[in-house]
Design an enzyme around this catalytic site. Structure first.
Site, PDB file in Angstrom:
ATOM      1  N   ASP A  88     -26.616 -33.143   2.281  1.00  0.00           N
ATOM      2  CA  ASP A  88     -26.059 -34.412   1.849  1.00  0.00           C
ATOM      3  C   ASP A  88     -25.608 -35.117   3.127  1.00  0.00           C
ATOM      4  O   ASP A  88     -25.472 -34.481   4.178  1.00  0.00           O
ATOM      5  CB  ASP A  88     -24.868 -34.142   0.918  1.00  0.00           C
ATOM      6  CG  ASP A  88     -24.136 -35.396   0.531  1.00  0.00           C
ATOM      7  OD1 ASP A  88     -24.782 -36.380   0.130  1.00  0.00           O
ATOM      8  OD2 ASP A  88     -22.884 -35.409   0.638  1.00  0.00           O
TER       9      ASP A  88
ATOM     10  N   ASP B 248     -22.882 -38.065   3.270  1.00  0.00           N
ATOM     11  CA  ASP B 248     -21.479 -38.455   3.245  1.00  0.00           C
ATOM     12  C   ASP B 248     -20.542 -37.268   3.061  1.00  0.00           C
ATOM     13  O   ASP B 248     -20.652 -36.515   2.090  1.00  0.00           O
ATOM     14  CB  ASP B 248     -21.237 -39.469   2.130  1.00  0.00           C
ATOM     15  CG  ASP B 248     -22.050 -40.744   2.318  1.00  0.00           C
ATOM     16  OD1 ASP B 248     -22.483 -41.018   3.452  1.00  0.00           O
ATOM     17  OD2 ASP B 248     -22.241 -41.472   1.320  1.00  0.00           O
TER      18      ASP B 248
ATOM     19  N   ASP C  72     -20.778 -31.625  -0.029  1.00  0.00           N
ATOM     20  CA  ASP C  72     -19.314 -31.563  -0.141  1.00  0.00           C
ATOM     21  C   ASP C  72     -18.809 -31.726  -1.563  1.00  0.00           C
ATOM     22  O   ASP C  72     -17.616 -31.567  -1.805  1.00  0.00           O
ATOM     23  CB  ASP C  72     -18.683 -32.657   0.738  1.00  0.00           C
ATOM     24  CG  ASP C  72     -18.979 -34.048   0.206  1.00  0.00           C
ATOM     25  OD1 ASP C  72     -18.025 -34.787  -0.099  1.00  0.00           O
ATOM     26  OD2 ASP C  72     -20.169 -34.398   0.086  1.00  0.00           O
TER      27      ASP C  72
END
Length: 192
Positions: free
Chosen positions: A12, A14, A140
Site C-alpha cells: 500500500d 499511504d 497499514d
C-alpha cells in the site's frame, strides 16, 4: 531457515511507504528540488518521502527478481503516480557510482485506484499469472486483510514499513507456505 521470497510483494502507499494520505494531505502541483533524493514537496511545501528503510528494501527486492507492486485505494491515482515518478530512490548502499532512480521504476505493477484490495489482487493475479500463495501484501489498515480470502499473505504495518516489519511479513509468508519453501529450497540445493 530459508531465504526464499514470494514471487510478488505488494505495498500500500499511504501510511505504509510514506506518512500521509496522498488524496487528503497533499495539494498539487508537486515538485522535486533538483536531484534531491527521497523528497518531493507539494504546493504548500509539505514533504512526501518514503519511510527510512523503504529504499533499501526496494533495492533488495529488485536485485532478487521479485515483482514489486503498488496497491492503493487512493482517491487521487494521478497524484500518487506523480509522487512515485518524482521521488528519487537513492542508490543502493555502497554503490557510489549509481544515480538515484525514480521510485516508480521499482514498481512492476501498479493497482492504484479506489475500491477493494481484493479487486487489486484479482487484477494482479490476472496480469502476472502468479498464484495468490506467491503474494505478500503490506498495508497499514487491518480492513485490507480481506485479501487473505484469496490466499494472499497479509502483513499489517500500523506504523509503516520498516526493516523489522518487512522481516516479520517475510516470516509470516514463509510460515504459511513452509512446505513450498522447503521443497523449493531442496530443489535449489539439488540443482547446485
Amino acid at each position: 531457515m530459508t531465504t526464499r521470497l514470494p514471487k510478488l510483494i505488494a505495498f500500500d502507499l499511504d501510511y505504509t511507504l510514506w506518512d500521509l494520505w496522498i488524496d487528503t494531505h497533499v495539494t498539487s502541483p508537486l515538485r522535486r528540488d533538483g536531484d534531491t533524493v527521497n523528497s518531493v514537496r507539494d504546493r504548500y511545501n509539505h514533504e512526501i518521502a518514503f519511510y527510512r528503510d523503504v529504499p533499501e528494501i526496494l533495492h533488495r527486492l529488485r536485485a532478487a527478481g521479485v515483482i514489486i507492486a503498488a496497491c492503493s485505494r487512493t482517491g487521487a491515482p494521478p497524484l500518487a503516480r506523480q509522487a512515485l515518478s518524482l521521488l528519487l530512490v537513492p542508490p543502493k548502499a555502497g554503490d557510489k557510482h549509481a544515480s538515484p532512480t525514480p521510485a516508480i521504476k521499482f514498481f512492476d505493477q501498479q493497482e492504484i485506484y479506489p475500491g477493494s484490495k481484493v479487486a487489486h489482487f484479482k487484477k494482479l493475479h490476472q496480469k502476472t499469472g502468479l498464484p495468490y500463495s506467491e503474494m505478500l501484501f503490506f498495508d497499514d489498515e487491518s480492513r485490507n486483510r480481506e485479501v487473505e480470502s484469496l490466499g494472499v499473505t497479509f502483513c499489517l504495518v500500523p506504523s509503516g514499513l520498516s526493516e523489522r516489519a518487512f522481516q516479520h511479513g517475510l516470516d509470516l509468508w514463509r510460515n504459511r507456505h513452509s512446505v513450498e519453501v522447503v521443497e523449493d529450497a531442496a530443489g535449489t540445493a539439488e540443482e547446485e
